[in-house]
Design an enzyme around this catalytic site. Structure first.
Site, PDB file in Angstrom:
ATOM      1  N   LYS A 135      11.396  -7.915 -19.070  1.00  0.00           N
ATOM      2  CA  LYS A 135      11.067  -9.029 -18.188  1.00  0.00           C
ATOM      3  C   LYS A 135       9.626  -8.875 -17.672  1.00  0.00           C
ATOM      4  O   LYS A 135       8.841  -9.824 -17.681  1.00  0.00           O
ATOM      5  CB  LYS A 135      12.045  -9.019 -17.015  1.00  0.00           C
ATOM      6  CG  LYS A 135      12.233 -10.356 -16.378  1.00  0.00           C
ATOM      7  CD  LYS A 135      13.528 -10.318 -15.592  1.00  0.00           C
ATOM      8  CE  LYS A 135      13.547 -11.376 -14.522  1.00  0.00           C
ATOM      9  NZ  LYS A 135      14.672 -11.160 -13.594  1.00  0.00           N
ATOM     10  N   GLU A 163     -11.019  -8.314   1.471  1.00  0.00           N
ATOM     11  CA  GLU A 163     -12.107  -7.341   1.358  1.00  0.00           C
ATOM     12  C   GLU A 163     -12.376  -6.865  -0.058  1.00  0.00           C
ATOM     13  O   GLU A 163     -13.492  -6.509  -0.395  1.00  0.00           O
ATOM     14  CB  GLU A 163     -11.755  -6.090   2.173  1.00  0.00           C
ATOM     15  CG  GLU A 163     -11.605  -6.341   3.636  1.00  0.00           C
ATOM     16  CD  GLU A 163     -11.258  -5.056   4.359  1.00  0.00           C
ATOM     17  OE1 GLU A 163     -10.472  -4.257   3.813  1.00  0.00           O
ATOM     18  OE2 GLU A 163     -11.785  -4.876   5.467  1.00  0.00           O
ATOM     19  N   ASP A 168      -6.150  -8.515  -1.004  1.00  0.00           N
ATOM     20  CA  ASP A 168      -6.926  -8.339   0.226  1.00  0.00           C
ATOM     21  C   ASP A 168      -8.253  -9.080   0.084  1.00  0.00           C
ATOM     22  O   ASP A 168      -8.880  -9.027  -0.973  1.00  0.00           O
ATOM     23  CB  ASP A 168      -7.295  -6.855   0.456  1.00  0.00           C
ATOM     24  CG  ASP A 168      -6.074  -5.967   0.640  1.00  0.00           C
ATOM     25  OD1 ASP A 168      -4.978  -6.523   0.852  1.00  0.00           O
ATOM     26  OD2 ASP A 168      -6.227  -4.737   0.548  1.00  0.00           O
ATOM     27  N   GLY A 226     -10.153  19.919  15.158  1.00  0.00           N
ATOM     28  CA  GLY A 226      -9.805  18.861  16.085  1.00  0.00           C
ATOM     29  C   GLY A 226     -11.005  18.489  16.926  1.00  0.00           C
ATOM     30  O   GLY A 226     -12.066  19.106  16.823  1.00  0.00           O
ATOM     31  N   SER A 239       0.858  -1.190   0.000  1.00  0.00           N
ATOM     32  CA  SER A 239       0.000   0.000   0.000  1.00  0.00           C
ATOM     33  C   SER A 239       0.895   1.241   0.000  1.00  0.00           C
ATOM     34  O   SER A 239       2.113   1.128   0.001  1.00  0.00           O
ATOM     35  CB  SER A 239      -0.906  -0.025   1.222  1.00  0.00           C
ATOM     36  OG  SER A 239      -0.137  -0.089   2.386  1.00  0.00           O
ATOM     37  N   HIS A 296     -13.785  24.852   6.907  1.00  0.00           N
ATOM     38  CA  HIS A 296     -12.458  24.345   6.524  1.00  0.00           C
ATOM     39  C   HIS A 296     -12.057  24.885   5.156  1.00  0.00           C
ATOM     40  O   HIS A 296     -12.299  24.231   4.139  1.00  0.00           O
ATOM     41  CB  HIS A 296     -12.479  22.817   6.482  1.00  0.00           C
ATOM     42  CG  HIS A 296     -12.600  22.194   7.834  1.00  0.00           C
ATOM     43  ND1 HIS A 296     -11.514  21.922   8.625  1.00  0.00           N
ATOM     44  CD2 HIS A 296     -13.680  21.824   8.549  1.00  0.00           C
ATOM     45  CE1 HIS A 296     -11.909  21.391   9.764  1.00  0.00           C
ATOM     46  NE2 HIS A 296     -13.230  21.321   9.743  1.00  0.00           N
ATOM     47  N   GLU A 334     -10.889   4.343  -8.818  1.00  0.00           N
ATOM     48  CA  GLU A 334      -9.745   3.815  -8.077  1.00  0.00           C
ATOM     49  C   GLU A 334     -10.256   2.836  -7.028  1.00  0.00           C
ATOM     50  O   GLU A 334     -11.194   3.138  -6.293  1.00  0.00           O
ATOM     51  CB  GLU A 334      -9.001   4.979  -7.404  1.00  0.00           C
ATOM     52  CG  GLU A 334      -7.850   4.500  -6.536  1.00  0.00           C
ATOM     53  CD  GLU A 334      -7.249   5.598  -5.645  1.00  0.00           C
ATOM     54  OE1 GLU A 334      -7.542   6.792  -5.854  1.00  0.00           O
ATOM     55  OE2 GLU A 334      -6.500   5.238  -4.725  1.00  0.00           O
ATOM     56  N   THR A 357      11.635  -7.593 -10.108  1.00  0.00           N
ATOM     57  CA  THR A 357      10.329  -7.555 -10.764  1.00  0.00           C
ATOM     58  C   THR A 357       9.379  -8.631 -10.224  1.00  0.00           C
ATOM     59  O   THR A 357       8.198  -8.643 -10.556  1.00  0.00           O
ATOM     60  CB  THR A 357      10.467  -7.772 -12.295  1.00  0.00           C
ATOM     61  OG1 THR A 357      10.978  -9.089 -12.513  1.00  0.00           O
ATOM     62  CG2 THR A 357      11.391  -6.748 -12.913  1.00  0.00           C
ATOM     63  N   CYS A 365     -11.942  25.899  12.493  1.00  0.00           N
ATOM     64  CA  CYS A 365     -12.970  25.087  13.126  1.00  0.00           C
ATOM     65  C   CYS A 365     -12.746  25.018  14.642  1.00  0.00           C
ATOM     66  O   CYS A 365     -13.002  25.986  15.351  1.00  0.00           O
ATOM     67  CB  CYS A 365     -13.020  23.713  12.465  1.00  0.00           C
ATOM     68  SG  CYS A 365     -14.629  22.941  12.620  1.00  0.00           S
ATOM     69  N   ARG A 419     -19.661  19.502  15.033  1.00  0.00           N
ATOM     70  CA  ARG A 419     -20.868  19.185  15.781  1.00  0.00           C
ATOM     71  C   ARG A 419     -21.281  20.382  16.643  1.00  0.00           C
ATOM     72  O   ARG A 419     -22.428  20.573  16.945  1.00  0.00           O
ATOM     73  CB  ARG A 419     -20.529  17.988  16.687  1.00  0.00           C
ATOM     74  CG  ARG A 419     -21.675  17.093  17.018  1.00  0.00           C
ATOM     75  CD  ARG A 419     -21.157  15.770  17.574  1.00  0.00           C
ATOM     76  NE  ARG A 419     -20.939  14.784  16.528  1.00  0.00           N
ATOM     77  CZ  ARG A 419     -19.812  14.105  16.330  1.00  0.00           C
ATOM     78  NH1 ARG A 419     -18.768  14.304  17.113  1.00  0.00           N
ATOM     79  NH2 ARG A 419     -19.731  13.221  15.360  1.00  0.00           N
ATOM     80  N   GLU A 423      -9.295  24.939   3.782  1.00  0.00           N
ATOM     81  CA  GLU A 423      -8.281  24.105   3.122  1.00  0.00           C
ATOM     82  C   GLU A 423      -8.888  23.108   2.142  1.00  0.00           C
ATOM     83  O   GLU A 423      -8.232  22.661   1.207  1.00  0.00           O
ATOM     84  CB  GLU A 423      -7.421  23.376   4.167  1.00  0.00           C
ATOM     85  CG  GLU A 423      -8.104  22.253   4.951  1.00  0.00           C
ATOM     86  CD  GLU A 423      -8.838  22.728   6.198  1.00  0.00           C
ATOM     87  OE1 GLU A 423      -9.212  23.923   6.254  1.00  0.00           O
ATOM     88  OE2 GLU A 423      -9.057  21.902   7.107  1.00  0.00           O
TER      89      GLU A 423
HETATM   90  N1  GLN Z   1     -14.835  19.422  17.759  1.00  0.00           N
HETATM   91  C1  GLN Z   1     -15.421  20.572  17.172  1.00  0.00           C
HETATM   92  C2  GLN Z   1     -16.858  20.340  16.760  1.00  0.00           C
HETATM   93  O1  GLN Z   1     -17.269  19.232  16.585  1.00  0.00           O
HETATM   94  C3  GLN Z   1     -14.626  21.050  15.968  1.00  0.00           C
HETATM   95  C4  GLN Z   1     -14.627  20.086  14.839  1.00  0.00           C
HETATM   96  C5  GLN Z   1     -13.577  20.398  13.822  1.00  0.00           C
HETATM   97  O2  GLN Z   1     -12.630  21.113  14.111  1.00  0.00           O
HETATM   98  N2  GLN Z   1     -13.690  19.877  12.628  1.00  0.00           N
HETATM   99  O3  GLN Z   1     -17.586  21.282  16.589  1.00  0.00           O
END
Ligand code: GLN
Length: 547
Positions: free
Chosen positions: A227, A153, A151, A358, A18, A518, A144, A192, A385, A473, A520
């Protein structure tokens, strides 16, 4: 008269080990097709049993990527978007869990009319249905397959592909197998054999790959290629070599040089189209000649941080390139900076601080310390977030009477500045939250924010309405908005109903921004995200002033 457009399917499997970069190869192929002006969709078939990766530990499985339409998906979909700009949909990621729950739902409904429900044909039918679902005038659908051939699965998936090949014929389907050619230094030889075995495994399942892409540390010889072609039952020029790249964004160029599109055109009897590679060439040139450097600290909890925050890593890279800057990221474990003096010591050499998304109480006090440090010492700060939620808590804790501010995510509190919506709007729910099922209880996907004029964020986006992706959340408690402002924070972006805080900033600071969403997830090399562009130029400015 004209011929009806025929969708062609490309299936990508991986063998030997992998982490071969299947996702990057898939994305690069997609990019080449897109740059040749083809219409396409890119899909990921994940053989694990989870319904989606939403509940999976990102330290194990990598980042959970969120789509505009609110699906929690495999992080490879992030690569697909970044390489092509094609917006992924819910229907582009399927797992064994999803397939089985659909089959079982139908079984309970009695849809199978008394027949014995089996992997073949019922599960494989469902997989095939997914692969062909929601396709209109696409020239190509690239699928993909997650995991490695061999595997247990992935067997039903490979079986479904074998059947599809039979139904579609060679003219409308292509199998690409990605393998590894290891270099054994003691023997001074490329090996190979693992590739031969892996192709044998596929053949045993009734699939003859049409193309092999061999990952290798450095170029191997024509002899090795011969080969491989001999033992794997492929023509010599169907064996492509993919050497290690300096950046993932170099892979489209490398695959193009290896003649990937030419092979595809021959296979599908298509005319060679012009593929405009100017963008990737320029991007690569910029990448090699970056003139400036900055050090950014990302303060988080997961140990495998660069995989858990893939999109963030990439977003900083994209904006770095467009700012002619190499962004050196240091991942700081927030659990190690619980003490403010320690925080100062650890973070002192950085030019910018970022607290990303987080979950959970663990490590949160270290993150709050990092935020305080950035605030007090005027270091550019971006909170994403959870990072924004903690920036609000940090700020309020300095306001008289609000020292105990907290989030209900950390347990019971009399100052629920951050909480779930049902906790402050008893009975009335602004967005539906399903609290019994942890999977699927979040505000997910694209939501609108309205930006306040004459703020930093308005200057950054230069528009009033924006759409960004969410995954959380908890929300900022509506009842505390006044006190939050009193503590020195400007609420510069709100939901259209003015109840949910989407963006905050500090006017007493050169660059301090928190966002509930987010950003990003929407950054690409083609369109580096304005928030990261602005963050990086602020970091550069800070560095210059410091020196
Ligand atoms: N833990 C926080 C929430 O659930 C922030 C979530 C996050 O940063 N994606 O609201």
């Amino acid at each position: 008269f004209f011929k009806k457009r025929m969708t062609k399917f490309i299936f990508i499997t991986g063998g030997v080990v992998s982490s071969l970069g299947k996702g990057i190869v898939t994305s690069s192929l997609a990019s080449l097709l897109k740059l040749s002006k083809f219409n396409l969709r890119i899909r990921k078939l994940d053989p694990y049993l989870n319904i989606d990766p939403g509940t999976m530990n990102p330290a194990q499985h990598g980042e959970v990527f969120v789509t505009d339409d609110g699906a929690e998906t495999d992080m490879d979909l992030g690569h697909y978007e970044r390489f092509t700009g094609i917006i992924s949909k819910k229907s582009d990621n399927i797992t064994t869990g999803k397939v089985y729950s659909e089959v079982l739902r139908k079984e309970r409904k009695g849809d199978y009319l008394g027949s014995t429900v089996q992997v073949i044909p019922h599960v494989t039918d469902e997989i095939k249905k997914f692969i062909k679902k929601d396709i209109k005038n696409e020239d190509f659908v690239i699928c993909e397959i997650g995991g490695t051939v061999g595997d247990i699965e992935s067997l039903p998936f490979l079986e479904a592909l074998r059947q599809l090949r039979n139904e579609l014929g060679k003219e409308k389907s292509l199998f690409i197998h990605i393998t590894l050619i290891p270099f054994i230094s003691s023997a001074n030889e490329f090996k190979t054999k693992p590739t031969q075995h892996s192709v044998k495994e596929l053949l045993g399942l009734g699939i003859q790959p049409d193309l092999l892409i061999c990952r290798t540390e450095k170029k191997f010889s024509t002899d090795s290629k011969k080969k491989i072609s001999l033992f794997c039952n492929l023509s010599f020029d169907s064996v492509l070599m993919l050497e290690n790249a300096e950046t993932i964004y170099e892979v489209p160029l490398k695959l193009h040089n290896e003649g990937l599109l030419r092979k595809l055109n021959t296979h599908f009897s298509l005319k060679n189209k012009k593929t405009n590679l100017d963008f990737w060439n320029k991007f690569y040139q910029k990448f090699i000649y970056l003139e400036k450097q900055i050090n950014v600290a990302i303060v988080g909890k997961y140990t495998n941080l660069s995989e858990s925050y893939k999109s963030l890593n990439e977003a900083l890279f994209h904006s770095g390139i467009s700012n002619n800057t190499k962004v050196n990221i240091s991942w700081i474990d927030s659990r190690k900076i619980n003490d403010f003096n320690k925080t100062k010591k650890v973070l002192k050499s950085f030019h910018g601080i970022l607290v990303p998304g987080g979950f959970g109480k663990e490590g949160s006090s270290g993150k709050i310390n990092a935020i305080r440090f950035a605030k007090v010492f005027n270091i550019p700060f971006l909170g994403i977030c959870f990072g924004m939620q903690l920036a609000i808590i940090e700020s309020l804790r300095n306001l008289k009477g609000y020292e105990k501010s907290s989030s209900t995510e950390f347990g019971k509190t009399n100052f629920p500045v951050i909480c779930m919506m049902h906790e402050w709007e008893k009975g009335k729910k602004i967005h539906k939250q399903d609290l019994d099922n942890l999977g699927g209880s979040m505000r997910l996907g694209s939501y609108e924010s309205i930006l306040k004029k004459h703020t930093l964020i308005f200057k950054i986006y230069n528009k009033k309405k924006i759409y960004e992706r969410h995954r959380h959340r908890y929300e900022v408690n509506y009842k505390y908005l006044k006190s939050i402002e009193k503590s020195g924070i400007t609420l510069s972006g709100m939901s259209p109903n003015k109840k949910l805080v989407e963006i905050i900033e500090r006017t007493d600071h050169p660059w301090f921004v928190g966002v509930q969403f987010h950003p990003e997830l929407k950054s690409t090399p083609f369109n580096p995200h304005p928030i990261f562009n602005s963050f990086i130029s602020a970091v550069l400015k800070f560095k210059n002033q410091k020196n």
